[in-house]
Design a protein around this motif. Structure first.
Motif, PDB file in Angstrom:
ATOM      1  N   THR A  33       0.842  -1.195   0.000  1.00 64.68           N
ATOM      2  CA  THR A  33       0.000   0.000   0.000  1.00 64.68           C
ATOM      3  C   THR A  33       0.879   1.248   0.000  1.00 64.68           C
ATOM      4  O   THR A  33       2.092   1.171   0.219  1.00 64.68           O
ATOM      5  N   VAL A  34       0.258   2.389  -0.206  1.00 66.70           N
ATOM      6  CA  VAL A  34       0.990   3.651  -0.158  1.00 66.70           C
ATOM      7  C   VAL A  34       1.656   3.823   1.202  1.00 66.70           C
ATOM      8  O   VAL A  34       2.823   4.206   1.308  1.00 66.70           O
ATOM      9  N   VAL A  62       1.078  -1.629 -11.076  1.00 64.89           N
ATOM     10  CA  VAL A  62      -0.352  -1.516 -11.348  1.00 64.89           C
ATOM     11  C   VAL A  62      -1.049  -1.398 -10.003  1.00 64.89           C
ATOM     12  O   VAL A  62      -0.513  -1.815  -8.970  1.00 64.89           O
ATOM     13  N   GLN A  63      -2.275  -0.824 -10.035  1.00 61.36           N
ATOM     14  CA  GLN A  63      -3.039  -0.696  -8.795  1.00 61.36           C
ATOM     15  C   GLN A  63      -4.304  -1.521  -8.887  1.00 61.36           C
ATOM     16  O   GLN A  63      -5.072  -1.413  -9.847  1.00 61.36           O
ATOM     17  N   ASP A  64      -4.521  -2.374  -7.891  1.00 68.10           N
ATOM     18  CA  ASP A  64      -5.713  -3.215  -7.864  1.00 68.10           C
ATOM     19  C   ASP A  64      -6.930  -2.406  -7.442  1.00 68.10           C
ATOM     20  O   ASP A  64      -6.829  -1.264  -6.989  1.00 68.10           O
ATOM     21  N   ASP A  65      -8.092  -3.058  -7.561  1.00 68.88           N
ATOM     22  CA  ASP A  65      -9.333  -2.414  -7.112  1.00 68.88           C
ATOM     23  C   ASP A  65      -9.308  -2.130  -5.622  1.00 68.88           C
ATOM     24  O   ASP A  65      -9.980  -1.211  -5.141  1.00 68.88           O
ATOM     25  N   TYR A  69      -0.874  -1.723  -4.559  1.00 71.42           N
ATOM     26  CA  TYR A  69       0.024  -1.624  -5.712  1.00 71.42           C
ATOM     27  C   TYR A  69       0.794  -2.932  -5.867  1.00 71.42           C
ATOM     28  O   TYR A  69       1.302  -3.491  -4.894  1.00 71.42           O
ATOM     29  N   ARG A  70       0.874  -3.386  -7.108  1.00 68.96           N
ATOM     30  CA  ARG A  70       1.601  -4.614  -7.415  1.00 68.96           C
ATOM     31  C   ARG A  70       2.558  -4.364  -8.572  1.00 68.96           C
ATOM     32  O   ARG A  70       2.475  -3.339  -9.248  1.00 68.96           O
TER      33      ARG A  70
END
Length: 258
Positions: A33-34, A62-65, A69-70
């Protein structure tokens, strides 16, 4: 004395370093996470958000729903969250922090891939003169504490395969003398630990032990690193004892899936 393998640039750019470290976290651990990135980098949440936004823009993330962040397409070799590296790091980090509290020296966990080793976790001590984090860095295996520990776990045939002369056709100077290396590894197997005096970096001494799985195979190297001026050989037995106790605790938590 050998030239150090990792020399910081004369004019480091903090924002680039932060972005690269954030990308390393996503690649090795599967996601963050941020807030987690901000904590790992030691920056404000807003700064971490800007770093991650740029990584997303360039397809490194990429950012999930769920707003996690992955690793993105560029980091297609990203480790799955349940990979061995991720599980090792998760199991080891609390114990690395306890070693730092006990010894007040920087502690690392390192794995081997072929003829290289990669630092997958690093906890810095609080002393003003200290070894900085090596997390994410890659070194030649035969020059590092953990690399030697993990190479010592190989058979002669496996060692020959790792250092196949054909792999070094364009860089023969990088290939170690296998005769000397075998002799050294035999001694390390007998000792069960490694003392690395400025072999990987000038001014740095490290002591390490292996972390093994249930069948006894070495999975990683656990080490404590310090400025050479602070290393005292009279403390070696206590350092090795502390590291061995920690390695057993990591192995137990790893086996129990913690």
């Amino acid at each position: 004395m050998d030239k150090p393998l990792k020399t910081p640039p004369p004019y480091p750019i903090a924002s680039v370093d932060h972005a690269l470290r954030a990308a390393t976290v996503l690649q090795m651990e599967g996601g963050a996470t941020v807030s987690q990135i901000a904590e790992r980098l030691g920056v404000a949440r807003s700064t971490a958000h800007r770093i991650l936004a740029m990584l997303v823009y360039r397809d490194f993330a990429v950012q999930d729903d769920d707003r996690l962040y992955r690793a993105g397409p560029v980091l297609e070799l990203a480790a799955h969250s349940q990979s061995l590296v991720s599980r090792l790091r998760t199991a080891a980090l609390p114990h690395l922090r306890r070693v730092v509290d006990l010894l007040d020296e920087t502690t690392n966990l390192t794995v081997r891939t072929g003829d290289t080793t990669r630092f997958i976790a690093s906890v810095e001590c609080r002393q003003a003169l200290r070894v900085g984090s090596r997390e994410g860095m890659v070194f030649p295996a035969h020059r590092t504490t953990a690399g030697l520990l993990l190479l010592a776990d190989l058979s002669d045939e496996e060692l020959e395969e790792v250092y196949d002369i054909e792999h070094y056709r364009d860089r023969p100077a990088d290939r170690p003398d296998l005769g000397r290396l075998r002799t050294e590894l035999k001694r390390l197997r007998s000792n069960g630990f490694v003392v690395n005096k400025e072999r990987s970096e000038r001014g740095l001494t490290a002591v390490g032990v292996p972390v093994r799985d249930r069948d006894g195979t070495a999975l990683a190297g656990l080490s404590v690193s310090m400025p050479s001026v602070r290393y005292d050989a009279r403390r070696l037995q206590s350092l090795v004892r502390a590291l061995n106790n920690t390695a057993r605790a990591v192995e137990k938590d790893l086996a129990e899936g913690r």
